[in-house]
Design an enzyme around this catalytic site. Structure first.
Site, PDB file in Angstrom:
ATOM      1  CG  ASP A  57      -2.244  -0.730   0.977  1.00 42.63           C
ATOM      2  OD1 ASP A  57      -2.667  -0.819  -0.196  1.00 42.63           O
ATOM      3  OD2 ASP A  57      -2.844  -1.209   1.956  1.00 42.63           O
ATOM      4  NE  ARG A  82      -1.045   1.728   4.062  1.00 43.52           N
ATOM      5  CZ  ARG A  82      -1.520   2.839   3.507  1.00 43.52           C
ATOM      6  NH1 ARG A  82      -2.807   3.122   3.619  1.00 43.52           N
ATOM      7  NH2 ARG A  82      -0.741   3.674   2.851  1.00 43.52           N
ATOM      8  NE  ARG A 129      -8.201   2.025   7.799  1.00 42.02           N
ATOM      9  CZ  ARG A 129      -7.530   1.831   6.675  1.00 42.02           C
ATOM     10  NH1 ARG A 129      -6.428   2.484   6.430  1.00 42.02           N
ATOM     11  NH2 ARG A 129      -7.950   0.943   5.795  1.00 42.02           N
ATOM     12  CG  HIS A 158      -8.294   7.145   4.842  1.00 44.87           C
ATOM     13  ND1 HIS A 158      -7.454   6.431   4.010  1.00 44.87           N
ATOM     14  CD2 HIS A 158      -7.765   7.034   6.094  1.00 44.87           C
ATOM     15  CE1 HIS A 158      -6.469   5.901   4.721  1.00 44.87           C
ATOM     16  NE2 HIS A 158      -6.629   6.251   5.989  1.00 44.87           N
ATOM     17  CB  CYS A 252      -4.866   7.431  -1.905  1.00 44.67           C
ATOM     18  SG  CYS A 252      -6.582   7.352  -1.430  1.00 44.67           S
TER      19      CYS A 252
END
Ligand code: ARG
Length: 259
Positions: A57, A82, A129, A158, A252
């Protein structure tokens, strides 16, 4: 930005990620390269972060920090898959001479933070998150007020999947992704916002980057591109269909270095 050399969908940390669906890493790379070229063609400088194996990612560079006034407030990722990405971002900032504030609280950088230059306001999401405590930490690290917005729809985990800053004063957002209280807050702060709908959000049409004139946006979000043109912006469409399989798109991929 960070090339998707090692991009795959091999774990599921958001509802878009389906590990049984095939991913074409070469196609992801070609699509990402088109985005880099579109951003450069508009006159912007792109700095590259070295992709690392086993961090599929990492292409979502926006999640590594929030940069305001030349200071980087680092990320601390929620999921273990991550977490090692944060160190790569920290190394980049430190080796390029940017002041860096390491986070103690869980936050995913520009995934859940953005900045409106005119009023000097940080907008921040929580609910999936980023921990609300990171909002206070960011205010302290960056010396800017933070407005907390609560996300309510797990598809839009997000803030940057449902809200984007368009210029120094205005934003676009999809109200349905926020709690009623946060919807009222956004209406009060941004009465002239461009309102997006569920179709726009599902096409990742809000996961855009605007330089105040050009709006870099995912090709699938044709309706949202029309709304941007009607609002006086120049939509620049880039196909990022492979990255959508991981729950990400244009915004992103781009960490904005605000000096
Ligand atoms: N698969 C990534 C994750 O779930 C996608 C991140 C998308 N990035 C973003 N800024 N919304 O963490």
């Amino acid at each position: 930005m960070c090339s998707p050399d090692h991009f795959t969908v091999e774990y599921t940390i958001n509802p878009w990620m389906d590990t049984t669906q095939p991913v074409d890493t070469d196609l992801a790379k070609r699509q990402w390269t088109n985005l880099v070229e579109a951003v450069q063609a508009a006159g912007h400088t792109v700095h590259l972060l070295q992709p690392e194996p086993n961090l599929p990612d990492m292409v979502f560079a926006a999640n590594g920090s929030l940069v305001v006034d030349g200071v980087a407030y680092g990320a601390k990722f929620r999921y273990p898959q991550r977490q090692l990405e944060a160190a790569a971002h920290e190394k980049w900032f430190r080796s390029h001479g940017w002041p860096y504030v390491a986070a103690e609280e869980t936050n995913e950088g520009e995934g859940d933070f953005t900045y409106v230059e005119g009023p000097g306001l940080i907008l921040a999401g929580w609910g999936f998150r980023t921990d609300g405590r990171a909002h206070a930490e960011a205010a302290d690290a960056l010396g800017r007020p933070v407005v907390s917005l609560r996300l309510a729809d797990p598809r839009f985990y997000h803030l940057d999947t449902v809200l984007a800053v368009l210029d120094d004063h205005n934003i676009t957002y999809y109200p349905g992704a926020f709690t009623p209280g946060s919807q009222r807050l956004l209406e009060r702060l941004f009465p002239d916002a461009v309102i997006a709908d569920e179709v726009d959000a599902e096409a990742f049409g809000l996961n855009l980057v605007s330089d105040g004139h050009n709006v870099f946006i995912n090709t699938e979000a044709a309706g949202m591109a029309k709304k941007m043109a009607a609002a006086g912006f120049n939509p620049v469409s880039v196909d990022l269909s492979e990255l959508k399989k991981s729950g990400g798109s244009v915004k992103c991929c781009i960490s904005e270095l605000r000096s």
